[in-house]
Design a protein around this motif. Structure first.
Motif, PDB file in Angstrom:
ATOM      1  N   PHE A   1       0.841  -1.203   0.000  1.00 13.64           N
ATOM      2  CA  PHE A   1       0.000   0.000   0.000  1.00 13.64           C
ATOM      3  C   PHE A   1       0.875   1.252   0.000  1.00 13.64           C
ATOM      4  CE2 PHE A   1      -1.936   3.399   2.526  1.00 13.64           C
ATOM      5  CZ  PHE A   1      -3.021   3.686   1.728  1.00 13.64           C
ATOM      6  N   MET A   2       1.914   1.253   0.840  1.00 14.42           N
ATOM      7  CA  MET A   2       2.792   2.415   0.926  1.00 14.42           C
ATOM      8  C   MET A   2       3.552   2.613  -0.382  1.00 14.42           C
ATOM      9  SD  MET A   2       3.952   1.852   4.893  1.00 14.42           S
ATOM     10  CE  MET A   2       5.531   2.587   4.685  1.00 14.42           C
ATOM     11  N   ASP A   3       3.986   1.523  -1.010  1.00 11.51           N
ATOM     12  CA  ASP A   3       4.677   1.625  -2.297  1.00 11.51           C
ATOM     13  C   ASP A   3       3.775   2.233  -3.361  1.00 11.51           C
ATOM     14  OD1 ASP A   3       6.971   0.517  -1.254  1.00 11.51           O
ATOM     15  OD2 ASP A   3       6.597  -1.486  -2.066  1.00 11.51           O
ATOM     16  N   ARG A   4       2.539   1.762  -3.431  1.00  9.61           N
ATOM     17  CA  ARG A   4       1.602   2.286  -4.433  1.00  9.61           C
ATOM     18  C   ARG A   4       1.293   3.755  -4.169  1.00  9.61           C
ATOM     19  NH1 ARG A   4      -1.168  -2.688  -3.457  1.00  9.61           N
ATOM     20  NH2 ARG A   4      -2.671  -1.510  -2.251  1.00  9.61           N
ATOM     21  N   ARG A   5       1.110   4.105  -2.909  1.00 16.28           N
ATOM     22  CA  ARG A   5       0.789   5.487  -2.556  1.00 16.28           C
ATOM     23  C   ARG A   5       1.950   6.412  -2.920  1.00 16.28           C
ATOM     24  NH1 ARG A   5      -2.849   8.839  -2.947  1.00 16.28           N
ATOM     25  NH2 ARG A   5      -2.701  10.547  -1.518  1.00 16.28           N
ATOM     26  N   ARG A   6       3.182   5.950  -2.630  1.00 16.81           N
ATOM     27  CA  ARG A   6       4.370   6.747  -2.951  1.00 16.81           C
ATOM     28  C   ARG A   6       4.457   6.972  -4.457  1.00 16.81           C
ATOM     29  NH1 ARG A   6       8.658   3.242  -2.006  1.00 16.81           N
ATOM     30  NH2 ARG A   6       8.281   2.669  -4.156  1.00 16.81           N
ATOM     31  N   ASP A   7       4.173   5.926  -5.228  1.00 12.99           N
ATOM     32  CA  ASP A   7       4.212   6.048  -6.690  1.00 12.99           C
ATOM     33  C   ASP A   7       3.185   7.059  -7.191  1.00 12.99           C
ATOM     34  OD1 ASP A   7       6.234   4.200  -6.734  1.00 12.99           O
ATOM     35  OD2 ASP A   7       4.944   2.528  -7.365  1.00 12.99           O
ATOM     36  N   VAL A   8       1.993   7.030  -6.623  1.00 16.38           N
ATOM     37  CA  VAL A   8       0.945   7.983  -7.029  1.00 16.38           C
ATOM     38  C   VAL A   8       1.397   9.409  -6.742  1.00 16.38           C
ATOM     39  CG1 VAL A   8      -1.377   8.809  -6.456  1.00 16.38           C
ATOM     40  CG2 VAL A   8      -0.981   6.381  -6.816  1.00 16.38           C
ATOM     41  N   LEU A   9       1.967   9.620  -5.563  1.00 12.43           N
ATOM     42  CA  LEU A   9       2.428  10.961  -5.210  1.00 12.43           C
ATOM     43  C   LEU A   9       3.582  11.407  -6.105  1.00 12.43           C
ATOM     44  CD1 LEU A   9       2.305  10.756  -1.321  1.00 12.43           C
ATOM     45  CD2 LEU A   9       0.760  12.022  -2.815  1.00 12.43           C
ATOM     46  N   ALA A  10       4.492  10.498  -6.424  1.00 14.73           N
ATOM     47  CA  ALA A  10       5.647  10.839  -7.256  1.00 14.73           C
ATOM     48  C   ALA A  10       5.201  11.261  -8.647  1.00 14.73           C
ATOM     49  CB  ALA A  10       6.608   9.659  -7.339  1.00 14.73           C
ATOM     50  N   TRP A  11       4.212  10.572  -9.203  1.00 15.92           N
ATOM     51  CA  TRP A  11       3.779  10.905 -10.565  1.00 15.92           C
ATOM     52  C   TRP A  11       2.938  12.170 -10.624  1.00 15.92           C
ATOM     53  CZ3 TRP A  11       6.611   9.377 -14.198  1.00 15.92           C
ATOM     54  CH2 TRP A  11       7.257   8.162 -14.113  1.00 15.92           C
ATOM     55  N   LYS A  12       2.557  12.712  -9.476  1.00 14.80           N
ATOM     56  CA  LYS A  12       1.856  13.996  -9.439  1.00 14.80           C
ATOM     57  C   LYS A  12       2.827  15.150  -9.205  1.00 14.80           C
ATOM     58  CE  LYS A  12      -2.592  12.330  -7.821  1.00 14.80           C
ATOM     59  NZ  LYS A  12      -3.607  12.412  -6.751  1.00 14.80           N
ATOM     60  N   ASP A  13       4.071  14.833  -8.848  1.00 20.87           N
ATOM     61  CA  ASP A  13       5.061  15.841  -8.509  1.00 20.87           C
ATOM     62  C   ASP A  13       5.742  16.364  -9.772  1.00 20.87           C
ATOM     63  OD1 ASP A  13       6.836  17.417  -7.043  1.00 20.87           O
ATOM     64  OD2 ASP A  13       8.274  15.780  -6.831  1.00 20.87           O
ATOM     65  N   GLU A  14       5.621  17.662 -10.027  1.00 19.76           N
ATOM     66  CA  GLU A  14       6.170  18.273 -11.244  1.00 19.76           C
ATOM     67  C   GLU A  14       7.692  18.119 -11.336  1.00 19.76           C
ATOM     68  OE1 GLU A  14       4.930  19.708 -14.043  1.00 19.76           O
ATOM     69  OE2 GLU A  14       3.014  18.922 -13.355  1.00 19.76           O
ATOM     70  N   ILE A  15       8.386  18.281 -10.222  1.00 23.11           N
ATOM     71  CA  ILE A  15       9.851  18.168 -10.236  1.00 23.11           C
ATOM     72  C   ILE A  15      10.253  16.753 -10.638  1.00 23.11           C
ATOM     73  CG2 ILE A  15      11.931  18.222  -8.799  1.00 23.11           C
ATOM     74  CD1 ILE A  15      10.529  20.471  -7.187  1.00 23.11           C
ATOM     75  N   HIS A  16       9.580  15.760 -10.076  1.00 25.01           N
ATOM     76  CA  HIS A  16       9.861  14.367 -10.422  1.00 25.01           C
ATOM     77  C   HIS A  16       9.586  14.111 -11.903  1.00 25.01           C
ATOM     78  CE1 HIS A  16      10.148  10.029 -10.074  1.00 25.01           C
ATOM     79  NE2 HIS A  16       8.969   9.937 -10.654  1.00 25.01           N
TER      80      HIS A  16
END
Length: 40
Positions: free
Chosen positions: A16-31
């Motif tokens: 769950f934490m891995d999936r959540r981190r991925d979702v947040l990363a793909w919303k981050d403009e810098i990333h």
């Protein structure tokens, strides 16, 4: 039996934490900009 349940719970939370981190990363403009730069 309790050890099995504990292991499954920990793995489930990890997934769950891995999936959540991925979702947040793909919303981050810098990333996203870094990923685009890597591809160029």
């Amino acid at each position: 039996m309790n050890k099995l349940i504990d292991d499954l719970t920990k793995k489930g939370m990890g997934n769950f934490m891995d999936r959540r981190r991925d979702v947040l990363a793909w919303k981050d403009e810098i990333h996203l900009n870094d990923c685009r730069d890597e591809n160029e």
